[in-house]
Write an enzyme that holds these catalytic residues in place. Sequence first.
Site, mmCIF file in Angstrom:
data_model
loop_
_atom_site.group_PDB
_atom_site.id
_atom_site.type_symbol
_atom_site.label_atom_id
_atom_site.label_comp_id
_atom_site.label_asym_id
_atom_site.label_seq_id
_atom_site.Cartn_x
_atom_site.Cartn_y
_atom_site.Cartn_z
ATOM 1 N N ARG A 1 1.023 -1.299 0.122
ATOM 2 C CA ARG A 1 0.066 -0.121 -0.069
ATOM 3 C C ARG A 1 0.959 1.231 0.215
ATOM 4 O O ARG A 1 0.574 2.256 -0.590
ATOM 5 C CB ARG A 1 -1.070 -0.055 1.191
ATOM 6 C CG ARG A 1 -1.541 1.330 1.284
ATOM 7 C CD ARG A 1 -3.035 1.147 2.595
ATOM 8 N NE ARG A 1 -2.774 0.200 3.435
ATOM 9 C CZ ARG A 1 -2.039 0.521 4.673
ATOM 10 N NH1 ARG A 1 -1.490 1.772 4.627
ATOM 11 N NH2 ARG A 1 -2.065 -0.023 5.583
ATOM 12 N N ASP B 1 -7.737 18.372 -15.163
ATOM 13 C CA ASP B 1 -8.057 16.810 -15.695
ATOM 14 C C ASP B 1 -7.595 16.718 -16.947
ATOM 15 O O ASP B 1 -8.524 17.229 -17.834
ATOM 16 C CB ASP B 1 -9.442 16.606 -15.378
ATOM 17 C CG ASP B 1 -9.880 15.089 -15.651
ATOM 18 O OD1 ASP B 1 -9.000 14.472 -16.418
ATOM 19 O OD2 ASP B 1 -10.671 14.547 -14.894
ATOM 20 N N TYR C 1 -16.622 16.287 -15.706
ATOM 21 C CA TYR C 1 -17.214 14.832 -15.548
ATOM 22 C C TYR C 1 -18.208 14.714 -14.574
ATOM 23 O O TYR C 1 -17.906 15.144 -13.427
ATOM 24 C CB TYR C 1 -16.017 13.961 -15.562
ATOM 25 C CG TYR C 1 -16.288 12.715 -15.290
ATOM 26 C CD1 TYR C 1 -17.148 11.779 -16.100
ATOM 27 C CD2 TYR C 1 -16.009 11.746 -14.320
ATOM 28 C CE1 TYR C 1 -17.534 10.357 -15.777
ATOM 29 C CE2 TYR C 1 -16.506 10.662 -13.683
ATOM 30 C CZ TYR C 1 -17.103 10.005 -14.804
ATOM 31 O OH TYR C 1 -17.569 8.821 -14.506
ATOM 32 N N LYS D 1 -8.550 5.201 -19.503
ATOM 33 C CA LYS D 1 -9.081 5.757 -20.620
ATOM 34 C C LYS D 1 -7.973 5.508 -21.676
ATOM 35 O O LYS D 1 -7.533 4.699 -21.935
ATOM 36 C CB LYS D 1 -9.592 7.446 -20.676
ATOM 37 C CG LYS D 1 -10.554 7.447 -19.480
ATOM 38 C CD LYS D 1 -11.748 6.734 -19.955
ATOM 39 C CE LYS D 1 -12.967 6.596 -18.857
ATOM 40 N NZ LYS D 1 -12.816 7.191 -17.625
HETATM 41 N N1 PLP Z 1 -12.145 12.521 -15.384
HETATM 42 C C1 PLP Z 1 -12.751 12.231 -16.464
HETATM 43 C C2 PLP Z 1 -12.604 13.252 -17.803
HETATM 44 C C3 PLP Z 1 -13.362 10.945 -16.898
HETATM 45 O O1 PLP Z 1 -14.190 10.932 -18.334
HETATM 46 C C4 PLP Z 1 -13.489 10.181 -15.942
HETATM 47 C C5 PLP Z 1 -14.264 8.997 -16.459
HETATM 48 O O2 PLP Z 1 -15.117 8.732 -17.016
HETATM 49 C C6 PLP Z 1 -13.066 10.184 -14.856
HETATM 50 C C7 PLP Z 1 -12.348 11.230 -14.502
HETATM 51 C C8 PLP Z 1 -13.032 9.254 -13.758
HETATM 52 O O3 PLP Z 1 -12.151 8.054 -13.943
HETATM 53 P P1 PLP Z 1 -12.406 6.514 -13.366
HETATM 54 O O4 PLP Z 1 -13.438 6.147 -13.971
HETATM 55 O O5 PLP Z 1 -10.903 6.047 -13.852
HETATM 56 O O6 PLP Z 1 -12.406 6.755 -11.995
#
Ligand code: PLP
Length: 398
Positions: A57, A181, A109, A206
């Site tokens: 961890r 992000d 998101y 992604k």
């Molecule tokens: N940020 C963006 C732009 C996303 O599209 C997503 C998920 O679709 C996330 C964060 C969250 O990521 P995770 O699904 O890996 O928790």
Amino acid sequence: MTDNTENTPDNTRIETQSIHAGQSPDSETGAIMTPIYASSTFVQDRPGEDRGYEYSRTGNPTRTALENNIAALEDGDYGRAFSSGMAAISTVLNLFESGAHVVAGEDVYGGTHRLFKEVYDQFDMEFSFVETTDLSAVRDAMRSNTELLWVESPTNPLLRINDIESLANIAHEHDALCAVDNTFATPYLQRPLNHGADIVSHSLTKYIGGHSDLVAGALITDDEELDESFGFYQNSVGSTPSPFECFLALRGTKTLPVRMDRHSQNGLQLAEWLDDHPAVSQVYYPGLSTHPQHELAKEQMDAFGGMLSFELDASLKETSDVVSNTEVFTLAESLGGVESLIEQPATMTHASIPRAQRIEAGLSDGLIRVSVGIEHIDDLTNDLDRAISSGVEGSQKD
Ligand code: PLP
């Protein structure tokens, strides 16, 4: 904790770093791939004398390789990997005390919006959601207790481009941090730290993973203190990815540049083709010269990626028929994999927004979002053409 230059000469480019940064052949066996160190604990030579790792961890060699690799790609000094993109984002929020105020893009998101409003709101943190392409609206939203400005670029699903440098300047004028992000763009197309951002966050799930087979996240920064805090929460909360997920993500980064080149090439060609289609009233893609922030996108990004949305002159039902009738595009949420995905925001990713509010935000019933994969472009256009013709009356392309 991480040294992103380890094992890579300083002057290599991202195509080389994506394959080599943070990794070297296994010293015992010569294995060229970083092993999956599936071990919860590590031997100590004497109490307190470990060999760099004590408990998984806290730190794991496969994770360290991923953290070093992703930090190098973002041109950052420090990287931390998490069990998901959401775990990475919540780690940033853990930096602040109750009473703190956060300004975020109104089209972040949905999971980020939910985390802010339904989880951290309970701890007396305050959130303002604003249109972050409007810099005066951002300035107006900043308060004396604003600790963080949180943005995405491009945004979802209308692919707006945020001016990272100007937003970082506004945040800094108010002694706040600016976090970006970078999931949609990836470091191959855009490196926010070089535009003044303090923190870059990723859903590695992604494009970085790239094969729709893992869930993980990351935070990258140049600030040692911030990185130490991220490490403290990573270890205290236990929001770490497994060595197997780290291995998959590392395998993904090796092909990130070639995949992103193809995603971007297909994205642009599909956007141009859609722009010319009689049933399509609007295409949202930053690579089109008609995109309102095309010039900014050209300055900030090296290419425009594989995410695009378009609007059909069609009802909710017709649009739902179109997305249900594709054969090469798969009807699914998520994005960033090698395979092309299609979805209808009104009934899928953005279904939780009440219709009137959704329409006002520009998300019409006829809106379709696609994550353009790396298949042959002709197969993608043929598939969409057939699905549009079968779903929308009078829409045949000449
Ligand atoms: N940020 C963006 C732009 C996303 O599209 C997503 C998920 O679709 C996330 C964060 C969250 O990521 P995770 O699904 O890996 O928790």
